[in-house]
Scaffold this motif. Structure first.
Motif, PDB file in Angstrom:
ATOM      1  N   ILE A  53      -0.795  -6.734   6.221  1.00  0.00           N
ATOM      2  CA  ILE A  53       0.568  -6.698   6.735  1.00  0.00           C
ATOM      3  C   ILE A  53       1.160  -5.298   6.576  1.00  0.00           C
ATOM      4  O   ILE A  53       1.320  -4.797   5.474  1.00  0.00           O
ATOM      5  N   GLU A  54       1.483  -4.686   7.707  1.00  0.00           N
ATOM      6  CA  GLU A  54       2.084  -3.352   7.709  1.00  0.00           C
ATOM      7  C   GLU A  54       3.606  -3.428   7.638  1.00  0.00           C
ATOM      8  O   GLU A  54       4.262  -2.505   7.135  1.00  0.00           O
ATOM      9  N   SER A  55       4.173  -4.505   8.151  1.00  0.00           N
ATOM     10  CA  SER A  55       5.617  -4.757   8.017  1.00  0.00           C
ATOM     11  C   SER A  55       5.845  -6.248   8.202  1.00  0.00           C
ATOM     12  O   SER A  55       5.073  -6.925   8.881  1.00  0.00           O
ATOM     13  N   SER A  57       6.247 -10.267   6.849  1.00  0.00           N
ATOM     14  CA  SER A  57       5.582 -11.150   5.893  1.00  0.00           C
ATOM     15  C   SER A  57       5.144 -12.425   6.596  1.00  0.00           C
ATOM     16  O   SER A  57       5.603 -12.735   7.699  1.00  0.00           O
ATOM     17  N   SER A  76       3.133 -10.691   1.610  1.00  0.00           N
ATOM     18  CA  SER A  76       4.146  -9.679   1.903  1.00  0.00           C
ATOM     19  C   SER A  76       3.515  -8.375   2.404  1.00  0.00           C
ATOM     20  O   SER A  76       2.285  -8.239   2.463  1.00  0.00           O
ATOM     21  N   LYS A  77       4.376  -7.421   2.725  1.00  0.00           N
ATOM     22  CA  LYS A  77       3.965  -6.108   3.213  1.00  0.00           C
ATOM     23  C   LYS A  77       2.964  -5.465   2.266  1.00  0.00           C
ATOM     24  O   LYS A  77       3.159  -5.439   1.050  1.00  0.00           O
ATOM     25  N   THR A 103       6.589  -9.272  12.421  1.00  0.00           N
ATOM     26  CA  THR A 103       5.548  -8.816  11.498  1.00  0.00           C
ATOM     27  C   THR A 103       4.460  -8.044  12.239  1.00  0.00           C
ATOM     28  O   THR A 103       3.970  -8.495  13.275  1.00  0.00           O
TER      29      THR A 103
END
Length: 221
Positions: A53-55, A57, A76-77, A103
């Motif tokens: 995940i880069e941004s 969640s 999460s990120k 996301t």
């Protein structure tokens, strides 16, 4: 792709940005953006990629035959998901992976990740070691959830989870990653009963809370 961000994740820890650029090509890296509540991986399908995940969640959601569901985990990120299933070709997922918000996910081919190229680059070996550490930590997290849900008492389940969150935050005041329904699903309890118990715990001076912000009182910090 933001190699500076990736260099600070657990998966790429100890690997330089230049080395990450080489790895991303080797691993067939692809980026995709998902809207809130969009299904990223669906139960019943098999996967060959893990997601980082880069941004945003995601939630890991188990759906039951009778239509109800249970949140099994939150990612999460900077964290990864899908690695257990991607490591076993043809293994069907038993859960959905659903975005909690908009996301962005970086997908990496798991078999390529686990198989160093002919050059046997040192940084690829480091990547594999990082993956093993992440998997070990997730096993510990699963053990913690089993600990939280082991008690028949709703209050004890809440105190077990909130105490752990306080320890992780290093403070009696902390924010949890779940809303009320998500917390109830995580602890495998009824939302209405849980909300009533939280109110009782506040009346008894054990906690104070507002939405997903909690403060532990009475020696539980």
């Amino acid at each position: 792709m933001n190699t500076s961000f990736l260099a600070n994740t657990l998966l790429f820890r100890g690997i330089t940005e230049d080395e990450i650029s080489v790895l991303l090509t080797c691993l067939g890296a692809q980026e995709r953006t998902f809207q809130k509540d969009e299904v990223i991986f669906r139960a019943g399908s098999s996967i060959s990629e893990i997601g980082l995940i880069e941004s945003g969640s995601v939630n890991i959601v188990v759906n039951f035959y009778w239509g109800n569901s249970n949140i099994f985990g939150h990612v999460s990120k900077g964290q990864i998901f899908g690695e257990n299933y991607a490591a076993i070709p043809g293994k069907d997922l038993i859960c959905d992976v659903i975005s909690c918000e908009e996301t962005r996910v970086l997908f990496l081919n798991m078999q390529k990740l686990l198989t160093p190229c002919q050059r046997a680059c040192a940084f690829h070996t480091r990547l594999i070691k990082n993956m093993l550490r992440i998997s070990a930590q997730k096993n510990l997290n699963l053990s913690r959830r089993m600990m939280h849900t082991a008690s028949y008492s709703l209050r004890e389940r809440l105190l077990s989870y909130l105490s752990e969150q306080a320890l992780e935050a290093g403070s009696s005041h902390f924010t949890i990653p779940y809303n009320r329904q998500q917390l109830a699903d995580y602890l495998a309890v009824n939302r209405s009963s849980m909300s009533k118990e939280l109110s009782k715990m506040q009346e008894d001076g054990l906690i104070t809370y507002r939405k997903n912000e909690f403060t532990l009182k009475g020696g539980y910090a």
